[in-house]
Design an enzyme around this catalytic site. Structure first.
Site, PDB file in Angstrom:
ATOM      1  N   ASP A   1       0.814  -1.209   0.000  1.00  0.00           N
ATOM      2  CA  ASP A   1       0.000   0.000   0.000  1.00  0.00           C
ATOM      3  C   ASP A   1       0.853   1.267   0.000  1.00  0.00           C
ATOM      4  O   ASP A   1       1.787   1.401   0.805  1.00  0.00           O
ATOM      5  CB  ASP A   1      -0.910  -0.007   1.247  1.00  0.00           C
TER       6      ASP A   1
ATOM      7  N   GLU B   1       1.761  -0.040  -4.843  1.00  0.00           N
ATOM      8  CA  GLU B   1       0.876   1.082  -5.148  1.00  0.00           C
ATOM      9  C   GLU B   1       1.724   2.336  -5.044  1.00  0.00           C
ATOM     10  O   GLU B   1       2.189   2.695  -3.964  1.00  0.00           O
ATOM     11  CB  GLU B   1      -0.296   1.171  -4.178  1.00  0.00           C
TER      12      GLU B   1
END
Length: 570
Positions: A244, A281
């Site tokens: 993330d 990401e």
């Protein structure tokens, strides 16, 4: 059983076991240890530091009473796996399906998700990406407020439940990617501060304190996260990790955490004899993210590419507010399809500066691209999804693109249930301020922020997929379209070819239509409601979203809002 904990700031450390507290012995590097032969699988325990606590173990493998309760000894060796013949799933050529365990099935558990795996197999996807499963406050959460990062949310089924899910996926031929969060920890139940300098004490991002990756005593902090990643890949048999918001990892060391992690995962893949993927990401548009270690990059297998999403979203919805303003022409979609990054060093009006670098030479499979995902749906105030026609058009391009496609749960049938932001913080101050915090996060995005209360149970329940929608003809028809597109992608090598220099795009006047060339194949998308006639050599229609496609003397007649996959005879 031997207990170990890193607590370099403490002068005394005690462990609390069912029969009372015992003093632990100080060792080198701030580590404390204690041998307790009578403790084993299922034994509850916690730590007391300088008289404060008790606190759960930072490396707790199980939190049966939630984030505020004691840890429990969990022995990975006690689980009996049945995936002995599983050889892994390579990201190249794969289609990913992202899901949230709590809303994917009515049960909201790993067991409930297992019951729906046949649907994913029939859809034709290869990898299931699971949103974070670490323990969170309360009973409902997206997962990005996780703490106790080595444990698994008991609401979903705990560690054995997750292993059963992975085992069942492998038995169905599906790989598993787990979403993990290393750039911050949740604001509730985070007890790392008493143990050591895990966090810097400075605001690292909108979501919380920066993790200490490059300050004093950061060696052990880095090991904490690297060993966590290895645990999921080794002990839970997961096939990859989605990392993330890596742009929020603050690391000024000569060897970045991601490069160090990549090297460790490569070594583990060699030991296990199966491919392991790391998907970052990142909003940096930095090609070094997916450049191999040996070429001086950070070594990620792939990264999410928001540029294609934004360009696709504008093309099928017409929305041009916020960051979509930078993509409000089909020329942006054309560039994304042929170059991956739209922002490759040029000016971004949304950011007010130049952004990104060129991805020239990077194969398309290193870019995970989507039409929808949890962020792009859930970060809208009402969590609304694209309508069915928009999905039909967008899927036609996404699933014939040179990238690694990813679908968001329910997209394949045009689910009408929203995916709202929801949480269940225990502290009244966090519960009451959550809505205002979300509104502040998206100031400047062009939304009227009229979102429902994220702390309400209703926000969670409304976000659950309604599988009964599949009984509706329109939803079933869209599902058939997605299945056919995925099957065609797997059948025709041109559609999975990752070489961007072999992709070309033509766009029509007034942004009405687009033709994507993949080798000898062309993908025609008519975005406008009126029919268009295109002068294309005679050939064969392989797949179409509308049966009214006709070949005439003046060319191919393509009805409004239709996708055609066509092979000309040249």
């Amino acid at each position: 059983m031997r207990f170990d904990v890193w607590a370099p700031r403490a002068t005394t450390v005690e462990i609390e076991l069912p029969d009372g507290r015992r003093a632990m012995r100080a060792g080198q590097g701030g580590w404390w240890s204690l041998a307790a032969p009578e403790a084993g699988h299922g034994t509850p325990y916690s730590f007391v530091l300088d008289g404060d606590g008790p606190y759960p173990d930072p490396r707790s493998r199980r939190q049966p009473e939630g984030i505020f309760g004691p840890s429990m000894v969990y022995d990975h060796a006690r689980y009996t796996w049945s995936d002995h013949d599983w050889t892994g799933r390579d990201l190249r050529g794969s289609v990913i399906y992202e899901l949230h365990v709590g809303t994917f099935s009515p049960e909201g558990t790993f067991a409930g998700a297992i019951e729906r795996l046949d649907h994913l197999v029939e859809l034709g996807v290869d990898l299931v990406e699971v949103m974070p499963v670490a323990p969170v406050p309360g009973g409902r959460n997206w997962g990005y407020d996780g703490v106790d990062l080595y444990a698994v949310n008991e609401t979903y089924g705990g560690p054995d439940g997750f292993k059963s899910f992975v085992d069942a996926c492998h038995g169905s031929g599906l790989g598993v990617v787990l979403d993990v969060v290393y750039n911050h920890l949740g604001p509730s139940g985070n007890f790392l501060h008493p143990f050591g300098p895990y966090l810097t004490g400075t605001q690292g991002s909108f979501w919380g304190e920066a993790v200490n990756l490059d300050g004093p005593q950061s060696d052990e902090v880095r090991r904490y996260f690297i060993e966590n990643a290895l645990q999921w890949l080794r002990d839970y048999h997961v096939d990859g990790l989605r990392l993330d918001a890596v742009h929020a990892l603050h690391d000024r060391r000569a060897t970045h955490l991601l490069a160090e992690l990549s090297a460790e995962v490569d070594a583990l893949a060699c030991a296990l004899g199966r491919p392991l993927s790391l998907i970052a990401e990142s909003d940096l548009n930095d090609p070094r993210m997916v450049t191999p270690l040996e070429a001086g990059g950070l070594g990620m297998t792939a990264q999410w590419n928001d540029d294609l999403h934004h360009a696709l979203h504008y093309a099928v919805s017409g929305e041009s507010h916020g960051y979509y303003a930078d993509f409000a022409r089909l020329s942006a979609l054309s560039k994304a399809l042929t170059s991956a990054f739209v922002h490759d060093g040029g000016y971004s009006a949304f950011r007010g500066r130049a952004h990104g670098g060129s991805a020239r030479g990077v194969p398309g499979h290193r870019f995970v691209c989507c039409l929808q995902n949890h962020d792009q749906v859930g970060n809208r105030p009402r969590g609304d999804r694209l309508p069915l026609t928009a999905l039909k058009l967008g899927a036609g391009l996404l699933l014939t693109s040179p990238f690694t496609p990813m679908l968001f749960m329910g997209e394949e049938w045009g689910a009408r249930s929203p995916f709202l932001f929801f949480s269940d913080h225990v502290e009244p101050s966090l519960r009451e301020s959550e809505g205002a915090r979300r509104a502040r996060e998206f100031e400047g995005f062009g939304y009227v922020w009229d979102a429902p209360d994220p702390s309400s149970q209703e926000a969670f329940l409304r976000s659950k997929l309604d599988w009964n929608e599949l009984k509706n003809e329109d939803h079933w028809s869209l599902l058939a379209w997605y299945r056919d597109l995925i099957a065609l992608r797997k059948a025709l090598p041109e559609l999975s070819d990752p070489r961007l220099d072999r992709v070309s795009v033509e766009t029509g006047p007034l942004d009405r239509w687009l033709v994507l060339w993949r080798g000898s194949l062309c993908v025609i998308v008519n975005f406008c409601p009126d029919s268009v006639t295109l002068s294309i050599p005679a050939g064969t229609v392989l797949l179409t979203s509308d049966d009214r496609v006709r070949a005439g003397q003046s060319g191919l007649l393509v009805p409004g809002q239709t996708v055609v996959i066509y092979r000309p005879v040249i």
